[in-house]
Design a protein around this motif. Structure first.
Motif, short mmCIF file in Angstrom:
data_model
loop_
_atom_site.label_atom_id
_atom_site.label_comp_id
_atom_site.label_asym_id
_atom_site.label_seq_id
_atom_site.Cartn_x
_atom_site.Cartn_y
_atom_site.Cartn_z
N GLY C 65 64.60 133.14 77.25
CA GLY C 65 65.68 133.68 76.43
C GLY C 65 66.90 132.79 76.41
N LYS C 75 56.25 139.45 74.23
CA LYS C 75 56.25 140.77 74.86
C LYS C 75 56.07 140.60 76.35
CE LYS C 75 54.58 143.77 71.19
NZ LYS C 75 53.38 144.40 70.65
N MET C 79 56.96 145.26 76.53
CA MET C 79 58.21 145.43 75.78
C MET C 79 58.51 144.16 74.98
SD MET C 79 61.98 146.25 77.27
CE MET C 79 61.96 144.85 78.31
N ASP C 80 58.93 144.36 73.74
CA ASP C 80 59.27 143.21 72.90
C ASP C 80 60.61 142.64 73.35
OD1 ASP C 80 59.87 141.36 71.01
OD2 ASP C 80 59.09 142.55 69.33
N ILE C 81 60.60 141.43 73.84
CA ILE C 81 61.86 140.85 74.34
C ILE C 81 62.30 139.66 73.49
CG2 ILE C 81 61.36 141.56 76.71
CD1 ILE C 81 60.69 138.56 77.26
N THR C 82 61.67 139.51 72.32
CA THR C 82 61.91 138.31 71.52
C THR C 82 63.38 138.06 71.24
OG1 THR C 82 59.91 139.04 70.42
CG2 THR C 82 60.98 137.05 69.56
N LEU C 84 66.17 139.83 72.37
CA LEU C 84 67.19 140.45 73.22
C LEU C 84 68.31 139.46 73.49
CD1 LEU C 84 65.14 142.38 75.93
CD2 LEU C 84 65.94 143.14 73.70
N GLU C 88 71.29 142.48 77.07
CA GLU C 88 70.09 143.32 77.06
C GLU C 88 69.04 142.80 78.04
OE1 GLU C 88 70.42 144.64 72.36
OE2 GLU C 88 69.44 142.78 72.93
N ARG C 89 68.95 141.48 78.09
CA ARG C 89 68.00 140.90 79.04
C ARG C 89 68.35 141.30 80.46
NH1 ARG C 89 64.41 136.80 78.49
NH2 ARG C 89 63.85 136.57 76.32
N HIS C 92 67.62 145.00 81.10
CA HIS C 92 66.19 145.31 81.26
C HIS C 92 65.59 144.59 82.46
CE1 HIS C 92 66.36 146.63 76.94
NE2 HIS C 92 65.74 147.62 77.54
N LEU C 94 65.24 141.61 83.10
CA LEU C 94 64.43 140.40 82.85
C LEU C 94 64.99 139.20 83.60
CD1 LEU C 94 63.93 140.81 79.04
CD2 LEU C 94 62.21 141.07 80.81
#
Lengths: 342, 641, 328
Positions: C65, C75, C79-82, C84, C88-89, C92, C94
């Motif tokens: 990211g 994903k 979860m779709d993280i494309t 974010l 948000e990352r 979540h 990540l």
């Protein structure tokens, strides 16, 4: 192809900078409070007619600028005037015609006063720059070559001291020394010299130039020596110097063919950046030695509060530096093939 | 553990850092001298009322104008009959105040602009840097003169004018440093763990920009002091105070020159020089801490070869190139024991042979290679042994004779990824240079064709001849270096990690090329590498070095299938072999020794799996194994016999 | 595990490379990543192999990211993280679950921080500085990364450590957050041969001990050894072959993979073998060749290779390659 584009871009940028200076120059003298023309008309002792006369004489009866409708809602200037009849427009129009106003002190056109002096400054700076660059490069090369020996330490120490000298003070000291050694103390030529043969006139000018040029050379020498030295030491520790050495080239060949040009690059950049400082030096030197250049014009104008001269000299100097800077950039492009393709 | 972490917290990392900084800084004599000079003048300024025999601007006597220095007036008196020494002492206050405050303004503005432009980039950067460029070309002293002349020449105005115009270089310096730090991987790593911008700036950018800013501040202070003195001298100083510049203005303008009152002119200027020089020296010292420079380069005279005549001169063999018991040390200035970079290494190279010189970083392989052509840096010295080329002792040749051998007899292919080609000369030009130097009778008009031929030999098209190195890809640069090495038909080529830092496929291309040229031209090659795979693929003989000594020297097959030295064996186990899926990679514990801190006894002993007592006490000698020239330096060999 | 751990579909990243000339309308694009698909299971190790310019490092930045993809999807644990953003990352988790290890341990440590500051920094960023198990976490991370005993290292600075130790510090800083996936971008290429195995073995150990999945990015297939379960070979922004490590090594299908494997040096002079050496260099990712992007350098290319872009073909359950010659 790309080189032309890069040069055009530089040129356009220089023109833009000149425009910026022109505008800055106008507003500095309008916004800051010191100008006696305006200070004078606020003098309560003056009669109304006299005030009006002064205002007309210096063009102060006109509005400063007109308002720019595109800039609304910021209110700038007066919207009910002819944009061609504002102080700013008149200033710009006069500039394009080479008019810089009238000196308060001598009542002569500023342009004429400065034109006489411009070449004297160019002469001084030119001679000083050439000498300090040549000697500085030579000393720097020598110090780098002999790196980490006492000769090197000596050259570096002397350069650091030279760098730390205030220009005008060195001028004063040399003037003091020169006064007891028969050097002319002021000006560019001995009065009455113009009737002498040309060769003798030049000799006279050279004698007058000696001390100012010496001051100039010493002051800028130190910096050029230090830069040349460190840049050459850097280049000489590059891998391609080892390659050249492995090729069996002699030390002199390596220095001449592989190191000098590369080491000159940072120096050219510094010379370009330094042009502004160079002028600072010239002003101080001219003030000390009464050398009839732009610098002493500024010095005298400050003393006499002769603002049109100050304004004109600043403009002229700034434009000259910008142009010189552009030329230095061109030199860099010419020296370094890597910038050309970028 | 609990306790350790808490002690760490209690300790003061700032204090530790400062101590570390001070220990480095105090080694710089210029820096310390500058600091002392600056401290002295600051103390003078602070204690001015105690030091000055007369009050501030106190006129001693109108009749005492321009009195020379005496016991009563240490620095004499000036045009107003004031004591120059007292004015000098009080003037220090004014000059330093202006310098420090103006520089403070400049540094804050320049630092902020540079940081914002460098860190945030984009439109902000564009705007700020354009503005900086404009301000940079406008000559600053004339602008200062104009502004001060148009406003009141008060101290405050002067400080602001100098401060507000003096930030440009700082902005540029800080921006480029910020960009440099920002592009480093630890910033990316911080972003990857989710650190905020504020965190990144405060923890990663600022700590690395700060030191540069300090050096810059020192420079800006000295410039501000010089500018203040120039302004005052030009008559734009604050008339209610007396800075050094203004003292000079008064003296110069009021007849000190004609009165011969040198004291009124010399001492104030001396003050300025003192401060500015002190600051400059301090800046140099700080710079030295930040960016230590050794100031050594390739053209410094190399140390003479030590000829140990007492030892019997070894008899050269018939080999093309032979190193016999070569030892090389790096001498240092600080009186520590020299680093024993290479000790007692020998090898022979016959015509058409390919010798692999293998070892990890710092094992002395590059030093050995440079010593063959006497290209060692100035600290390096051949202290023992000889190098024979065609039976001629290269260590006994003069520099001029050596230059004849270089490139025409033995040439080197350096790492193309490095800066081995001069960036401002075309590749063809650099190849031609070698021909002109070594084959002076080569017809000049034939040289371009010869260069094209050489480039063709390594697979570079003729139209690339007049290109500059930066227009070549990494692989092409390596090819060009090979072409250059071939220019004078040498018999031996030394290849120094010519494929390191290249992609595997380009690496394979270069290796194939070298192998091809070797067969075609009958070249003998010394191939320096850390990659055992390459050695196995190409070489005839292998010299494995560890910590500056020969670990093992043998034919390639022996090295890979019958090695006797534990280091060779362990190194092979650590090398991945895709033909053996079941093999588990093992690593050698520990790290290679530093050459200036070698362990006693065998240099590999601390990492050796088969170490025993003797290894720590005694350096193993080189043992011959069998008759085909297999040599290994390990005590185990004696033990097994 | 019903949900896939990591699933990448049609991922693309183009960078603008300026206009070819002053008059050109459209800027040129660097096709750094040009349609990448792959999946990764929990605690699986995949090697991503390719030469410089193949897009492998950009792919890593996309997964982290740190760059925004031009197209495609990523994903993570379903979860779709494309797309974010940073916040948000982080919310979540990540930024904790996915960690990265870089090539150059000299560059990836801040020289002004102590090892302790470096290893605890992730905790500081994630507001875990004052949790009761902080010291334990730090200690465990350092010891798992092979820095034993931990307190010997805490007050040192990076320049006091060797290259291998520095890489261990980077790994410890990743482990302290107890990640589930580590992206390792050329983690050993700057290290000496005798130390490389140490770092690879360390990663292999972690994967068993902590069930961490690893994406191992390298230009040198040889350096991975058999540590990876699967290998994906990239060329000019695409994966051209993907499969289990053993199968790809023993039975490569794509001509590029074949060449790449053939040039890996074998440390045994008795096994000197035929090498397939490709001519030329990887083309500039601005002008992707037509058809199969590999065809200009392919030793076995046929006429149709220049015309049609080969699809990914499944050769068996765990082996796919994209080459027209495989279409029968």
């Amino acid at each position: 192809m790309n080189l032309t584009r890069a040069i055009l871009r530089k040129a356009a940028w220089s023109v833009f900078t000149i425009l910026f200076v022109i505008i800055l120059n106008f507003f500095l003298f309008r916004v800051l409070p010191g100008d006696p023309a305006r200070a004078g008309i606020r003098d309560p002792r003056l009669k109304k007619e006299a005030v009006e006369m002064l205002r007309v004489r210096f063009g102060l009866d006109k509005p400063v600028i007109n308002c720019f409708e595109s800039l609304n809602p910021i209110t700038l200037g007066d919207c009910n005037v002819n944009p061609l009849d504002t102080q700013f427009f008149i200033y710009v129009r006069n500039l394009t015609q080479g008019e810089l106003g009238i000196s308060y002190h001598t009542n002569r056109p500023v342009a004429d006063v400065l034109a006489e002096r411009l070449w004297n400054t160019v002469l001084l700076i030119g001679a000083g720059q050439i000498l300090s660059i040549i000697i500085g490069v030579a000393l720097g090369v020598f110090a780098a070559w002999k790196a980490r020996t006492y000769l090197d330490y000596g050259a570096v120490a002397a350069s650091l001291v030279a760098w730390s000298l205030p220009t005008f003070w060195l001028g004063i000291i040399l003037l003091f020394w020169g006064s007891s050694n028969g050097f002319p103390l002021a000006g560019k030529a001995t009065p009455g010299m113009s009737s002498m043969p040309l060769l003798q006139q030049w000799g006279d000018i050279a004698r007058h130039m000696f001390l100012p040029t010496l001051t100039y050379t010493i002051v800028y020498l130190g910096e050029y020596t230090l830069i040349m030295r460190s840049s050459l030491v850097d280049v000489l520790s590059e891998d391609y110097i080892l390659t050249a050495k492995a090729k069996g080239l002699s030390a002199f060949q390596i220095l001449k063919d592989h190191a000098l040009k590369n080491a000159m690059l940072p120096l050219v950049t510094v010379i370009a950046i330094n042009l502004g400082f160079t002028v600072a030096g010239a002003i101080q030197i001219e003030a000390v030695f009464s050398w009839p250049g732009l610098g002493s014009a500024i010095y005298e104008a400050v003393g006499r509060r002769d603002f049109p001269i100050l304004q004109g000299a600043f403009l002229l100097i700034a434009i000259a530096v910008i142009i010189a800077n552009f030329l230095a950039d061109l030199t860099y492009h010419w020296l370094d093939p890597r910038v050309q393709v970028e | 553990m609990q306790t350790t972490l808490q002690t760490v917290e209690r300790s003061n990392p700032l204090g530790v850092r400062f101590l570390g900084f001070w220990n480095t800084f105090k080694k710089s004599r210029t820096g310390v001298l500058g600091l002392v000079m600056l401290t002295v003048i600051i103390l003078v300024a602070i204690f001015a009322p105690l030091l000055a025999p007369y009050g501030r601007l106190e006129t001693v006597s109108i009749s005492d104008i321009y009195k020379p220095p005496s016991a009563l007036h240490l620095f004499g008196t000036d045009d107003a009959g004031q004591d120059v020494f007292s004015n000098f002492v009080f003037g220090a206050r004014v000059s330093l105040t202006v310098g420090f405050f103006a520089a403070f303004i400049s540094i804050i503005i320049g630092g902020t602009f540079g940081l914002v432009a460098g860190f945030f980039g984009g439109r902000w950067e564009n705007f700020i840097m354009r503005f900086t460029d404009i301000m940079l070309v406008i000559p600053d002293l004339p602008l200062m003169v104009v502004i001060v002349a148009l406003t009141k020449p008060s101290l405050l105005n002067i400080i602001f004018v100098i401060g507000l115009l003096g930030w440009t270089t700082t902005a540029r310096v800080v921006r480029s440093q910020t960009l440099a730090v920002k592009s480093r991987k630890f910033v990316l790593r911080a972003r990857a763990i989710g650190a905020s911008r504020g965190h990144i700036i405060s923890r990663h950018i600022l700590p690395l920009v700060m030191p540069i800013l300090v050096v810059q501040a020192v420079l800006v202070i000295s410039l501000a002091i010089l500018n203040e003195s120039a302004l005052s001298f030009l008559g734009l100083g604050d008339p209610t105070t007396l800075s050094w510049g203004q003292m000079l203005n008064y003296a110069f303008g009021r007849g000190a020159m004609s009165a011969g009152a040198w004291w009124a002119l010399v001492f104030p200027g001396f003050g300025i020089v003192w401060v500015v020089l002190g600051l400059t020296l301090l800046g140099q010292g700080l710079e030295q801490v930040l960016n230590p420079r050794l100031d050594t380069h390739h053209l410094m005279p190399s140390r003479p070869v030590v000829q140990n005549e007492a030892r019997a001169k070894p008899v050269p063999s018939q080999a093309l190139l032979e190193a016999l018991n070569l030892s090389i040390h790096y001498v240092n200035d600080e009186g520590r024991a020299p680093a024993r970079a290479v000790e007692n290494v020998s090898f022979t190279l016959n015509e058409g042979e390919l010798l692999g010189l293998v070892g990890e970083s710092g094992c002395g392989k590059t030093t050995l290679m440079l010593a063959l052509l006497r290209l060692l840096p100035s600290a390096g010295q051949i202290v023992d042994g000889r190098v024979y080329f065609h039976g001629r002792d290269l260590t006994a040749l003069s520099e001029v004779e050596m230059n004849e051998i270089r490139w025409s007899g033995i040439s080197i292919v350096f790492q193309g990824a490095m800066n081995a080609l001069n960036p401002v000369r075309t590749v063809g030009d650099q190849i031609a240079e070698a021909i002109i130097k070594h084959i002076p009778l080569y017809p000049r008009e034939g040289i371009p064709a010869r260069v094209t031929e050489l480039l063709d030999l390594v697979g570079i098209a003729a139209d690339q001849r007049d290109h500059f190195p930066h227009q070549y890809s990494g692989g092409m640069r390596q090819r060009a270096l090979i072409a250059m090495a071939l220019a004078c038909n040498p018999q031996v080529i030394i290849a120094d990690e010519p494929t390191t830092a290249l992609d595997v496929m380009i690496q394979a291309q270069i290796l194939e090329l070298l192998d091809l040229l070797r067969k075609k031209l009958g070249l003998a090659i010394v191939f320096v590498t850390h990659d055992l795979g390459i050695v196995a693929e190409m070489c005839d003989k292998v010299l494995v070095m560890y910590g500056g000594v020969t670990a093992e020297y043998a034919n390639v097959d022996v090295i890979y299938n019958d090695s006797q030295h534990p280091y060779t064996q362990e190194l092979l186990k650590a090398f991945p072999d895709l033909t053996k899926p079941k093999k588990k990679l093992t690593s050698i514990p520990g790290y290679p020794p530093r050459l200036d801190a070698l362990p006693a006894g065998c240099r590999f002993a601390p990492r050796c799996p088969a170490v025993f007592d003797r290894c720590h006490a005694e350096e193993p000698s080189l043992h011959q194994i069998g008759n085909d020239g297999h040599i290994a330096s390990c005590h185990l060999i004696e033990r097994t016999r | 595990m019903s949900k896939k751990f990591l699933e990448v579909r049609g991922l693309k990243k183009y960078f603008e490379a300026g206009r070819p000339s002053f008059f050109a309308k459209d800027p040129r694009n660097v096709h750094a990543v040009d349609g990448v698909d792959f999946t990764l299971r929990r605690s699986e190790v995949i090697a991503l192999v390719g030469e410089s310019g193949c897009g492998k490092s950009t792919l890593a930045l996309l997964l982290m990211g740190l760059e925004n993809p031009t197209a495609g999807s990523i994903k993570f644990e379903g979860m779709d993280i494309t797309h974010l953003n940073d916040g948000e990352r982080k919310s979540h988790d990540l930024r904790r679950k996915i960690q990265m290890v870089f090539q150059d341990p000299y560059e990836s440590l801040n020289p002004t921080q102590t090892i302790e500051e470096i290893v605890t920094e992730p905790l500081l960023v994630h507001g875990m500085m004052n949790t009761p198990d902080r010291d334990e976490r730090v200690q465990k991370a350092m010891e798992d990364a092979g820095l034993k005993p931990a307190d010997v290292y805490l007050r040192r600075y990076p320049h006091e450590l060797s290259g291998g130790q520095r890489q261990r510090v980077v790994i410890a800083a990743a482990l302290v957050l107890e990640p589930e996936l580590i992206l390792a971008d050329e983690p050993v290429s700057m290290l000496d041969v005798s130390i490389r195995a140490e770092v690879i073995n360390l990663l292999a150990e972690l994967r068993i001990k902590r069930q961490i999945a690893v994406i191992f990015i390298t230009h040198d297939l040889g350096s991975v050894g058999f540590f990876a379960d699967r290998v994906a070979v990239m060329y000019l922004g695409r994966i051209v072959e993907i499969g289990s490590m053993l199968e790809v090594l023993e039975n490569p299908k794509h001509p590029y993979t074949k060449a790449l494997i053939s040039v890996i040096p074998v440390p045994n002079p008795r096994l000197r073998h035929e090498r397939i050496i490709l001519q030329g260099e990887t083309p500039n990712p601005i002008n992707i060749p037509s058809g199969c992007r590999f065809h200009p350098r392919c030793p076995v290319a046929i006429a149709s290779c220049a015309l049609s872009d080969p699809p990914m073909l499944s050769l068996n359950k765990s082996h796919q390659a994209a080459c027209l010659l495989l279409v029968k």
